[in-house]
Design a protein around this motif. Structure first.
Motif, PDB file in Angstrom:
ATOM      1  N   GLU A 110       0.817  -1.176   0.057  1.00  0.00           N
ATOM      2  CA  GLU A 110       0.032   0.131  -0.116  1.00  0.00           C
ATOM      3  C   GLU A 110       0.914   1.312   0.148  1.00  0.00           C
ATOM      4  O   GLU A 110       0.581   2.144  -0.523  1.00  0.00           O
ATOM      5  CB  GLU A 110      -0.954   0.048   1.092  1.00  0.00           C
ATOM      6  CG  GLU A 110      -2.027  -1.229   1.172  1.00  0.00           C
ATOM      7  CD  GLU A 110      -2.732  -1.184   0.026  1.00  0.00           C
ATOM      8  OE1 GLU A 110      -3.379  -0.035  -0.405  1.00  0.00           O
ATOM      9  OE2 GLU A 110      -2.827  -2.207  -0.806  1.00  0.00           O
ATOM     10  N   VAL A 111       1.970   1.057   0.655  1.00  0.00           N
ATOM     11  CA  VAL A 111       2.858   2.321   0.773  1.00  0.00           C
ATOM     12  C   VAL A 111       3.536   2.410  -0.597  1.00  0.00           C
ATOM     13  O   VAL A 111       3.449   3.684  -1.221  1.00  0.00           O
ATOM     14  CB  VAL A 111       4.046   2.324   1.802  1.00  0.00           C
ATOM     15  CG1 VAL A 111       5.174   3.342   1.609  1.00  0.00           C
ATOM     16  CG2 VAL A 111       3.802   1.952   3.092  1.00  0.00           C
ATOM     17  N   ALA A 112       3.726   1.382  -1.413  1.00  0.00           N
ATOM     18  CA  ALA A 112       4.296   1.589  -2.956  1.00  0.00           C
ATOM     19  C   ALA A 112       3.254   2.131  -3.812  1.00  0.00           C
ATOM     20  O   ALA A 112       3.659   3.132  -4.522  1.00  0.00           O
ATOM     21  CB  ALA A 112       4.688   0.093  -3.324  1.00  0.00           C
ATOM     22  N   SER A 113       1.955   1.759  -3.652  1.00  0.00           N
ATOM     23  CA  SER A 113       0.891   2.389  -4.267  1.00  0.00           C
ATOM     24  C   SER A 113       0.586   3.800  -4.076  1.00  0.00           C
ATOM     25  O   SER A 113       0.618   4.654  -5.079  1.00  0.00           O
ATOM     26  CB  SER A 113      -0.298   1.535  -4.199  1.00  0.00           C
ATOM     27  OG  SER A 113      -0.486   0.038  -4.435  1.00  0.00           O
ATOM     28  N   ASP A 114       0.857   4.486  -3.003  1.00  0.00           N
ATOM     29  CA  ASP A 114       0.777   5.609  -2.377  1.00  0.00           C
ATOM     30  C   ASP A 114       1.895   6.425  -3.436  1.00  0.00           C
ATOM     31  O   ASP A 114       1.847   7.469  -3.697  1.00  0.00           O
ATOM     32  CB  ASP A 114       0.685   5.773  -1.070  1.00  0.00           C
ATOM     33  CG  ASP A 114      -0.355   5.647  -0.074  1.00  0.00           C
ATOM     34  OD1 ASP A 114      -1.665   5.193  -0.912  1.00  0.00           O
ATOM     35  OD2 ASP A 114      -0.401   5.239   0.925  1.00  0.00           O
ATOM     36  N   LEU A 115       3.239   5.869  -3.268  1.00  0.00           N
ATOM     37  CA  LEU A 115       4.388   6.435  -3.754  1.00  0.00           C
ATOM     38  C   LEU A 115       4.134   6.649  -5.280  1.00  0.00           C
ATOM     39  O   LEU A 115       4.333   7.637  -6.009  1.00  0.00           O
ATOM     40  CB  LEU A 115       5.505   5.516  -3.632  1.00  0.00           C
ATOM     41  CG  LEU A 115       6.998   5.983  -4.256  1.00  0.00           C
ATOM     42  CD1 LEU A 115       7.177   7.527  -3.486  1.00  0.00           C
ATOM     43  CD2 LEU A 115       8.024   5.077  -3.910  1.00  0.00           C
TER      44      LEU A 115
END
Length: 228
Positions: A104-109
């Motif tokens: 999810e952090v990667a998707s936000d990034l």
């Protein structure tokens, strides 16, 4: 309870777009697994009806596996990992949950990155760049603390690699680097960006097409060189 035994090889078709980072994520997992698949690109500005019938959200990627359409890159990655050994997703509950959270952090990034290169004005660019830099800083903190491994390529890395590939491209072709020079996240990102499964998951002319898209969208970062 019986354990499902999957028939391999599966017949896999990836419905995609050449520049989509979420498609890139699914392709990376397919490459890592070494499985054969076909790929069909669509025009996202003119989505065909057959595609909209497969994708409830109208987004790519969609993986058609033995005739069954699967959508959302995170779900596709997990499906491929469960059906094509060896697994890259941890089985230990805490590690698995943390890995999924970093997806999810990667998707936000990726979304922060998209706003960076689509920003047409200096004010929009600076606001987006601040968010992207802060997101990269979270990866740098996790690497320094040992919460992320510097030498692995598992679920977290599959999820983040498309963003890191594009950050490296922007640094090398447009002069914009959003990580501190010599930081752990820079070394980590460049390692991911150069991995064969990452580089082979995009077309040879990806950089040319990507930069043309930015130019067509009047991207601020292509009109202005970074200050030293």
């Amino acid at each position: 309870m019986s354990v499902k035994t999957w028939r391999t090889p599966m017949q896999l078709e990836l419905i995609s777009h050449a520049l989509c980072p979420f498609v890139h994520r699914a392709c990376i997992m397919l490459r890592e697994k070494g499985v054969e698949y076909s790929r069909r690109d669509i025009d996202l500005d003119n989505k065909p009806e057959w595609f909209l019938a497969l994708s409830p959200r109208g987004k790519v990627p969609v993986l058609v596996a033995d005739g069954t359409p699967l959508f959302e890159s995170a779900a596709i990655v997990e499906f491929l990992d469960e059906t094509h050994p060896p697994p890259v997703i941890p089985t230990e509950p805490f590690a698995r949950a943390r890995g999924r959270a970093w997806v999810e952090v990667a998707s936000d990034l990726l979304m922060a990155q998209y706003r960076v290169y689509m920003a047409a004005t200096q004010a929009d660019f600076e606001a987006a760049a601040k968010t992207a830099t802060a997101a990269l800083g979270r990866y740098d903190d996790a690497l320094r603390k040992g919460d992320l491994a510097a030498d692995e390529f598992k679920l977290v890395e599959v999820a983040a690699a498309p963003a890191m590939f594009r950050f490296a491209l922007l640094a090398d072709h447009a002069g914009w680097a959003f990580w501190p020079a010599g930081s752990q996240v820079e070394a980590w990102a460049r390692r991911l960006a150069s991995r064969p499964s990452v580089t082979s998951s995009v077309a040879e002319d990806f950089a040319e097409k990507f930069l043309k898209l930015l130019a067509d969208k009047n991207s601020y970062m292509l009109k202005t060189r970074p200050t030293a």
